[in-house]
Each structure stands twice: as C-alpha cells, then as structure tokens.
Design a protein around this motif. Sequence first.
Motif, PDB file in Angstrom:
ATOM      1  N   ALA A 102       0.826  -1.210   0.000  1.00 55.02           N
ATOM      2  CA  ALA A 102       0.000   0.000   0.000  1.00 55.02           C
ATOM      3  C   ALA A 102       0.858   1.256   0.000  1.00 55.02           C
ATOM      4  N   ASP A 103       1.940   1.230   0.808  1.00 54.39           N
ATOM      5  CA  ASP A 103       2.843   2.386   0.840  1.00 54.39           C
ATOM      6  C   ASP A 103       3.483   2.620  -0.518  1.00 54.39           C
ATOM      7  N   GLU A 104       3.864   1.540  -1.196  1.00 54.36           N
ATOM      8  CA  GLU A 104       4.466   1.694  -2.517  1.00 54.36           C
ATOM      9  C   GLU A 104       3.468   2.252  -3.523  1.00 54.36           C
ATOM     10  N   ILE A 105       2.216   1.810  -3.439  1.00 58.43           N
ATOM     11  CA  ILE A 105       1.186   2.313  -4.367  1.00 58.43           C
ATOM     12  C   ILE A 105       0.957   3.799  -4.150  1.00 58.43           C
ATOM     13  N   PHE A 106       0.797   4.192  -2.865  1.00 57.10           N
ATOM     14  CA  PHE A 106       0.541   5.601  -2.582  1.00 57.10           C
ATOM     15  C   PHE A 106       1.753   6.467  -2.943  1.00 57.10           C
ATOM     16  N   THR A 107       2.945   5.919  -2.728  1.00 57.35           N
ATOM     17  CA  THR A 107       4.141   6.675  -3.122  1.00 57.35           C
ATOM     18  C   THR A 107       4.191   6.868  -4.633  1.00 57.35           C
ATOM     19  N   ILE A 109       1.561   6.954  -6.623  1.00 58.06           N
ATOM     20  CA  ILE A 109       0.509   7.937  -6.975  1.00 58.06           C
ATOM     21  C   ILE A 109       0.999   9.349  -6.717  1.00 58.06           C
ATOM     22  N   ASP A 110       1.638   9.538  -5.537  1.00 49.03           N
ATOM     23  CA  ASP A 110       2.142  10.879  -5.223  1.00 49.03           C
ATOM     24  C   ASP A 110       3.188  11.318  -6.230  1.00 49.03           C
ATOM     25  N   ASP A 114       2.674  14.471  -8.665  1.00 50.27           N
ATOM     26  CA  ASP A 114       3.662  15.536  -8.622  1.00 50.27           C
ATOM     27  C   ASP A 114       4.256  15.787  -9.995  1.00 50.27           C
ATOM     28  N   GLY A 115       4.468  14.719 -10.792  1.00 50.92           N
ATOM     29  CA  GLY A 115       5.018  14.888 -12.130  1.00 50.92           C
ATOM     30  C   GLY A 115       4.056  15.584 -13.074  1.00 50.92           C
ATOM     31  N   ARG A 116       2.755  15.327 -12.885  1.00 54.88           N
ATOM     32  CA  ARG A 116       1.751  15.964 -13.765  1.00 54.88           C
ATOM     33  C   ARG A 116       1.706  17.472 -13.558  1.00 54.88           C
TER      34      ARG A 116
END
Length: 931
Positions: A102-107, A109-110, A114-116
């Motif tokens: 879950a932490d990897e998924i949310f990281t 997404i963030d 941030d890139g967008r």
Amino acid sequence: MISKKPKAFIGQPVPLGYQAGVGRGATSFTTRSDIGPARDVNDVPDERHRHVSYKKSSEPEVVQEVDEELDEDLNDTNYDEFSGYGGSLFSSGPYEKDDEEADEIFTGIDRRMDGRRKERREQRFKEEVLRYREERPKIQQQFAGLKRDLAQVSKDQWASIPEVGDVRTKKQRGASRAEKFTPVPDLLLRGATNTTISNHSIDPRTGLTTPFPGSMTPGFSTSSKMDLNLFGEEKKKFITVKLDQMSDSVSGQTVVDPKSFCTDLNSIAPQSFTDIGDLKKARLLLDSITKTNPNHGPGWIARAGLEEVTGHIQMARQIIAKGCEAVPNSEEVWLEATRLQTPENAKAVVARAVRQIPQSVRLWVKAAELEIESINKKKVLRKALEHVPTSVALWREAVKLEEPDDARILLSRAVECCPTSVDLWVALAKLETYENARKVLNKAREKIPTDRQIWLTAAKLEEAHQNVDMVKTIVDRAISSLLSNGVEINRDQWLKDAHDCDKSGSKLTCQAVVHGVLEIGVETESRKSQWLEDADTAVQVEALSCARAIYSHALTVFPSKKGIWLRAAYFEKEYGTRASLERLLQDAVLHCPKAEVLWLMGAKSRWLAGDVPGARTILSESFKANANSEEIWLAAVKLESENNEYQRARSLLANARESAGTARVVMKSAKLEWALSNLKEANQLIKEGLEKYPDNAKLWMMKGQIFEQQGNKPEAIVSYMEGLKRCPQSVPLWVLCCKVLMSQGEHTKARANLEKGRLRCPNSAELWLEAVRLEVSLGNREVAMAVMSRALQKCPSSGILWAEAIFLEARPQRKTKSVDALRKCEHDVHVILTVAKLFWTERKISKAREWFQKAIKVDPDAGDAWGYYYKFELEYGNEEQRKAVINKCVSAEPRHGEKWCSVSKDIDNWRKMIDEILVILASQLIPPSST
C-alpha cells in the motif's frame, strides 16, 4: 423461561499471542491476582505472548520490541497534528506485506501526481519570479547602464574625480572620532600595483606562497598591471557578443520580431530613475535592430520615438534622418521625420519625400496640410493629382478647397479618373441641377451597378423635387436590379439606411425602403415579433418615420391583431399628434371592434381635446359593438361626471346596474353619491351591494370610511370587523381597522388586530410595516426594532420595509442600512426614494436630485416619488425645474403610492387633476430633515 445457548468461545482458552484491544492501539496488562506480586515493566513477557515484529527502522538489523514502542515521548514538542505523539498513527501495529505494498502504491501515486503538475508549477514559479523582478529590480540592475558607461571613462577623467569629503555633522564626527580613516588616493594605489612586492608568508591551505596583487602569479608575467579601463573594455566586448547572438550568423537577419519589439518600445516613458536601466537596454536593442536590419523602417521609427520620449528631440531627428537615408521608400519613416521636424523644416522633408515616393497619397496629403494658405494647398494637391490621378482621397481633399462651381468641374474630372467611387458620383450629383443630376446618377448606375447608395440618392433626389410616385418606383427597381446583379439584400443594412434617410429628412424614401425590405429574410411565423422589434429599434435611434412605416406595414399584413394596434396607438400618443392618434384609432376600431381599450383611448383623446360631444359619440358607438361592457359604462359615467352632468351619470349607472351589474359598478355608484354628499343614498347602495357581493372588500372599506367621515368611529370599527370576517385576506381592511383603533386609543386591540392579520397574511409587508409604526408611535423604539427584524426575516425583499428600516436607525447607521437595502432591493422605488431623502437630509443637492430622477425612472407610477421630488424642487430648485417635474408627472399619470392615494382618493379631491394632486401632496409632505 427461555434458555439462552452460551456462545461457542466462552470458556475457551486464550489464543496464543492474543492481546485485548491491540487493533485499537491498546496494550495488555496483568494484575496481582493473575501472577501474584506485580512484575516490572522490563520483565520478560509471558511465554504465551510471542514477540511481534514492527516496521523496520533505518537499520534493518534492529528489531523493535513492543515494550520499546510503548516507551513514547509525550511532550508537546513531539506532537504532530496528523501522526500524533512520536510518529505514525498506526505505529503500534505490525507492518505486514500488504502495508508495504500500500505504501508503494501511494508513493507511486504521489510521484505521478507531482510529475503531472511539475511543469505547470515550475512555469508559474518562473512567471512569478520574473514579475517580482520587474516590479522590484535589484540595485545592480538599476545601475547596470551607468556601470556599462564606465567603460568610456578615460584615465584623465578618473584622475579628475574629486575626493569625497566628510559630510557628517559635528555631533556625528564626535561620536565616531575613535574610528577615523583617511581615503587612500588613486595615485598611491596605482603605485602599489606597479611594484613587485611579494608576501612570503605560507598559505595554510596550499602551502604555497600567496602573492600580492600585481606581483608574480602563476600564468602571468611580471609586467602585467591592474587597469580599471580593462574592466570596461571587457564588458563592452561581452555586450557586443550578446547583441551579435541575437542575429542569424548565416543570413544576418535578426531573430527578434521587429514589429512587436518596436511596438512595445513605443510605450516606454521614463517615470523615475529606476527606468534608467531599461532605457539603456532599449537603446542598445534598437541600435542592434537598425544595424542588423537597416531596411526595416519601424526599427528606425521606434528608435527615434524612444529618444523623443526621453526628451532628446534633436537626437531623434538625427536618427530618423538616418532612417530616411537607409529606407528611402518607406512612407512611414518619412511621415515620422516630418512629424519630428519644426513646421519650417517639415516642408523641406516632405518635399524630399514626395520626390522620392511620388505615388504616396499620404505624403501628398501631409504636404498639403503643412501649407497655411489655401492657394498653396490647391497647388500641392493638383501636383499630387498629376502623379496619382486615381486617388479618391486626393480628389476629396481638392474638392473641399474649391467653390461649388469649381468643385463641380473638378468632380467631373474626378469621376472620369475614379469611375468606381460612389462618393464622388454622389457629390457631383448634389452639385448639379435636377436634370443633370439624374444624368449623373444614371451614368453612375452604369459604372457601378452593384451599389445601393446611388439608387437611394436618386430616390432622395426625386423626393426633394416632389416626385412622390417615383420614390417607391426607384426603390423597388433598386432591389430588383441589385438582385439581378447577384447582390445580396442585407435587411439590417437597408434598415440602417432607412434610419439615415429619416434623420436627413427624406421621409418618403425611408418609408419606401422599409416597405421594400421589411419582409426579406424573415420567416412567416416570426414576422410579427420581428417587425415589432424593428419598430422598437427605430424608436431607440429616433427614426420615428421609420417606426411609423413599420407599424403601418405590420397593420396591413395583420389588420385584426389588437396588440399591434395598441403598440401603434401608444407610439402615436407619445411621438405623434392628436390628429394622427385619432386617425389610427378610427381605423383600429373598424378592424377590432371588440377591443374596448381602443374605443376608450379614442374617447379620452376627444375629451382631452375639449370635444365632449365627440367623446360621447365614440362611447355610444362602442356600446353597439360591446353591449354590457363594464369599462365602457364606467368611462361614460366618468365623462358625464367630470363635465358636471351628474343626472346623466346617475342614469347611466342605474342602467349599468341593471344590464351589467357588477361590484365595481355598485362601488362607482356609491362613490358618486358619496362625492355629491348624498351619504344616505350612498349607504343604501353599499348595503344593496353587500347583499349581492358580501366578499367585496372595497364595499366594506367604503362603508367604514363613510362612518369615519360622519364621526361615528365605533360603527366604523364594527363595519371593518364584519368586513374582516368576510374578507380575511384583505390587507387594506386590516390596516384601516388598526388605524381607527389607534385613533380611539385602543392600542392593545390594535396590536392584537395586527397580530391576527399577520396570522392570516403572514407574508404581508404592509401589516408588518403597520406594526412597526404602531410601536414607534407609542415610543417603544426597541420593540419596533425587534418587530422590524422579524419583518425583514419574513419579507427580505420588501422595499417598503427596508425604506422604513433605514430611517428607523440612528443617523450614523443610516448609510450602512441603505447599502444593505440596495443590495437586497436594488431596483425598488421605495429604497431608491429613501436614499434620495438621505442625500436631502445631508444637503447634497445634486446627489439627491439624481436619485429622485432615478426613482421616477424606475417606477413612474409611484406617486410618492413624484410628491417628494416636487417638494425637493420647491426647496432647492427653480421655477423651470418645478414645471418640468409637473409636466413629467402629468405625462406619467401615477396611480399608486401610500401618500399619493391618501390624497387622490380623498373624497374632497375626487375631481382634482394630477397636477393639482401633486401640489396638494407636496404641501402635506414633511421634509426628511425635519423627521
């Protein structure tokens, strides 16, 4: 008894490693009853409770125990608003595989989010930085130009700069006497640079000998010397390189957009010393433009304009002179050079320009403008026409300077040289005689068969010579000829031409154009609405003949439409004459005999003109077409009563009660007797009317008012009470009853009566207003404020309540309250009138007059606004302004308003005209400054 089966887990042993409430962050504990003596926190846990691993720290080999995790720092400085004390919200639970995923998924997404937004955020940050630097330039940027000029300072100039003296005061010098320094002369510094003295100390960082500036250094000879001029030269070379980079190394063309760059520089105007750097940059860039692309005229113009703005007019003239030499075929450059010169030198410049560009019309026109005497202007223009005979602008300028006879000759030659210029043909036709003008226009139609202006000029010519029949023929032929030549008939354009014809006095041409193009491009279903809209547009632009023609055409197509007849009648009433209105109404009643309002308008027009027999005739004819019409019966009664024919009015009312018996007819009958002081007969008629129409509130009000006039207020109260039982929704009846109770001193009954009325009519602003006034009259100002607050909650958009609330406030708070009122009821006449009265109290005469005019414009039917406006002009206006108010009031014919109705419906004023009622009302009104 119902036996309950025990749960399966009751009595079972505790699972291995179980801790109660561990999922909620709780920790287990033991008591003395479990293990005997209590154990220390650091004791080894029970073997049943296994070690649980938690999220790893930065050192993967360290395993954090539960007891170590529980040892938290609960200080306020360790508190985080999101994570709580000491770390993550879920730090007390095990960190499992799914948590890591879950932490990897949310990281991820963030990272993706941030890139967008990264490019947009960085772009916005750059723009903000640039804008900030433009608004607040650094001192270094402000003095960049001055520092750049240091490169041009010679050695002698540097040496001649005086030494800086001590400009401090005696007190300041005394305070810093311990720190007194003497500036070192430049000669001493120069001498020091020529020496080869070396410092033989060892540099602790490198261990090498650190040389003194100017001494032997690695890579330099002993003869190298420090010179301040070298800095300026190097800086000049650097700027040259930067400017050269702006041009293409292959073609030599500048990569800067000259147009946009020069346009931006035209707006440069030095406002302060902070613009010095910008001016320097602008000069350098413009100099680069003119050097890299010397054939670009706008660059020279912008460069000269910059010098002109900064006040260096002579420099600007020199620059634009160089531009004329570099771009000799640019008329813009020559015109700019002419503009910058003095009038005497400008003639010489423009003379050179026309020799260089003899086909330039603008230069010839400028040359003519520079001449003062008319004969010289003519010479210049004739010379110009020799070079450019096909220029319409030159022919126009030449014709303006000639007398009519000479202008006609000149125009004869002009139309030969410019046969496609409509303006020249039309101008020639206006100067010729009637016969010659027709020939000229015929030739013009042959040369330019696709222009409508020649046809319209021909129609105006025929109208001016009273050839009425030819006007419509020419317009019809114009439309058919243009269509045959492939010209699209633009309806809006032709109607605009009709407006112009109307304003120029060509009424017949205007009407012919309207009739010819009104149906072009309009669908059959929308003809009526479109034509009425066209008429309104014509009225707005004051093309009254055009609007009249549109109404005439619409009535020809729709002769039985009452709405069009009414619109046309109102138009004639406002903009036409009485004769034209009566002619229109005669035609209207023939096509719409059932339209009562048309008959009444005709009768009223005759009556106002003083033709009472004519008005009677119209009404008698309307009886035949509209038998038993209440409106016509009452109009006939009013006509007879206003002309003192009371007996005829009585007989008409008696016939009306028999044939068209309505509550209104009964009321008018009783009112006539009441006005003639026949109170007994009036009461009898009201009694008969109430037997037939017990739910008519006006009859109950008339009954009570008659008792009030007789002084029998208890009977009036009884009448009002009986009326309220029959008509509980009648707000005026509740108000009248309350006022009578107040006059009798029965305040409690009046308050209770208003409460009862508000229960029946909860959203009636009039009843809430009466309740507020009742408390004010009794001196209960705080209670009145509370009632007003409740009233505004019930009726937040009521103008009469907001108007009362403004003057209910103390004087300092009235402005604030008026702002709130205007926000809620921006276009309410009561609020606007109250604001006008506020300005009146503050003696702001012009503001008050402006708001009074706004009030009567918003609602011309509000009689109170007219009354206060006239009262205001009586105090501050002159006789002309007072007459203007009376005339506008008579035209508006107001019928409503609390104070207006109290005067107009007073039985003693039943025959008063509007101007008389206005004067009476103004005499009864109290100025707001006295309230």
